[in-house]
Design a protein around this motif. Sequence first.
Motif, mmCIF file in Angstrom:
data_model
loop_
_atom_site.group_PDB
_atom_site.id
_atom_site.type_symbol
_atom_site.label_atom_id
_atom_site.label_comp_id
_atom_site.label_asym_id
_atom_site.label_seq_id
_atom_site.Cartn_x
_atom_site.Cartn_y
_atom_site.Cartn_z
ATOM 1 N N GLN A 178 75.195 16.325 -114.500
ATOM 2 C CA GLN A 178 76.245 17.331 -114.700
ATOM 3 C C GLN A 178 77.590 16.882 -114.122
ATOM 4 N N GLN A 179 77.639 15.640 -113.636
ATOM 5 C CA GLN A 179 78.858 15.042 -113.070
ATOM 6 C C GLN A 179 79.413 15.866 -111.908
ATOM 7 N N LEU A 180 78.498 16.298 -111.048
ATOM 8 C CA LEU A 180 78.883 17.095 -109.876
ATOM 9 C C LEU A 180 78.879 16.271 -108.593
ATOM 10 N N ILE A 181 78.618 14.963 -108.701
ATOM 11 C CA ILE A 181 78.659 14.080 -107.539
ATOM 12 C C ILE A 181 80.016 13.405 -107.507
ATOM 13 N N GLU A 182 80.715 13.535 -106.371
ATOM 14 C CA GLU A 182 82.039 12.944 -106.230
ATOM 15 C C GLU A 182 81.972 11.695 -105.349
ATOM 16 N N GLY A 183 82.830 10.743 -105.650
ATOM 17 C CA GLY A 183 82.974 9.576 -104.796
ATOM 18 C C GLY A 183 81.720 8.715 -104.756
ATOM 19 N N HIS A 184 81.559 8.011 -103.638
ATOM 20 C CA HIS A 184 80.347 7.211 -103.451
ATOM 21 C C HIS A 184 79.317 8.049 -102.700
ATOM 22 N N ILE A 185 78.091 7.561 -102.650
ATOM 23 C CA ILE A 185 77.007 8.381 -102.111
ATOM 24 C C ILE A 185 76.344 7.689 -100.924
ATOM 25 N N LEU A 186 76.071 8.486 -99.902
ATOM 26 C CA LEU A 186 75.344 8.051 -98.712
ATOM 27 C C LEU A 186 74.049 8.850 -98.663
ATOM 28 N N SER A 187 72.942 8.160 -98.895
ATOM 29 C CA SER A 187 71.624 8.805 -98.924
ATOM 30 C C SER A 187 70.955 8.675 -97.562
ATOM 31 N N PHE A 188 70.341 9.752 -97.102
ATOM 32 C CA PHE A 188 69.628 9.738 -95.824
ATOM 33 C C PHE A 188 68.115 9.698 -96.024
ATOM 34 N N ASN A 189 67.706 9.159 -97.154
ATOM 35 C CA ASN A 189 66.284 9.027 -97.444
ATOM 36 C C ASN A 189 65.767 7.669 -96.967
ATOM 37 N N GLY A 190 66.327 7.189 -95.851
ATOM 38 C CA GLY A 190 65.951 5.885 -95.326
ATOM 39 C C GLY A 190 65.623 5.948 -93.848
ATOM 40 N N GLY A 191 65.717 4.799 -93.200
ATOM 41 C CA GLY A 191 65.247 4.709 -91.828
ATOM 42 C C GLY A 191 66.324 4.383 -90.827
ATOM 43 N N ALA A 192 65.949 4.506 -89.559
ATOM 44 C CA ALA A 192 66.803 4.129 -88.436
ATOM 45 C C ALA A 192 66.587 2.646 -88.181
#
Length: 430
Positions: A178-192
């Motif tokens: 739906q083109q509702l994501i702006e800019g670049h994306i930072l996903s927190f589905n990862g690890g420390a």
Amino acid sequence: MSTHAALQQALESIEADHASMVNDLQRMIAVDTCFPPGSGYSAFADLMETLVAPLGLQTQRVTVPQALWQTRNGEAYGERINLIARQPGDGEVCSLYFHVDTVPPGDGWTQPPLQLTEVDGQLIGRGTADMKGSVAATLAALRAAQRFNLPLRFCPSLLLCTDEEGGLYPGIRYLAEQQLIEGHILSFNGGAAPRIWAGCFGSVDLKIVVKGRSSHSGEPVDAINAIEQSLPLLNALHSLKQQVQQRAWPMPSPPHYQGAPLISRMTLAAAHGGSKGSTVPAQFEILINRRYAPQEPFEAVMAELRACIDTAMAGSEALSVEHEVIGHLAPVADPTGPHWPRWQAALGVGFGFSAEQFQCYGSSSSSDMGWVQQAGIQEILLGGLIRPQSRIHAADEYTTRSDLVALAQSILAYLAADFAPPAIAAAVPD
């Protein structure tokens, strides 16, 4: 690392804000958003609107149409409400992604799964590491920026999304389409971890239903035993598994693979049929999970599975053999890009990672970020709270106060205009 005094003070203040961070996390854990069924998204959106209001974020609810996510078995139900919480402004946007669903608690817990409990430094509860803890850390970072009136390099837009844990149509896919994501994306589905993400495999959950005819097992007149009719299929699927897992792919493998390549995978994940000894079972259900590399077309994966089913059941007496995709995550190809060096440096601020520690690798596990790439957003930064010992998807999942603080500091550094990371080599090694 060069930082202005206000930014340094804000970073240090996060440590003192840990009580608020833990309180936010407690409130999130208490809302049951397990998938299946995913019926708690509305209540979670209510809570998040309450938590982001003091930060001045503007919210928008986006509901995925039921026709896109509903499956025949009906295990998913309830509105699929995704919440976008955006800071007002016209600057460059960074979209921070979180999936708000969790896997069901399951068995074996020593503490209440929907209540945050601290034991020996561990903050235990379903979703603490995967991934409501990352939401709490992000709120702490934004509070610190607000306390010291810090100018931000990126305007944050929080994407709080549905159905990552196996759903047919994840919320982030709908937002992307739906083109509702702006800019670049930072996903927190990862690890420390000091990791540069090289992508991940796709995942398909295929449910097969074999139908027979029930009768008394002592007088099996006209009976068709669905379980027995499925034996050739189970054998064929197991044989296909051996073939599939011979396929190696060039995506860099994790360090613990010790040089072994990433391979396609197939799992016979569940089997259900029958009810009691005196009854011939009329139905048998098999769940298959297939992990496929970015180089494997989805259509080819499905064609191979269908051919296996059709061939194995060609001579069967079963009344019908049906199959349905009940979960699908697209693979992620190379997600690196120009923002990765800044994110690496920001992780160094929070977790203390040096540039030399970072390694580039992918995984045969899956993410809903593949749908984001298919919608045209190629670069995806990755972080989070998951550690090998965090027990995500298992009993007594946990994170720690120190990791919450470290992630919050990393997020604040990344977003802050006054953050001046040193020059870093290209994110992807030659």
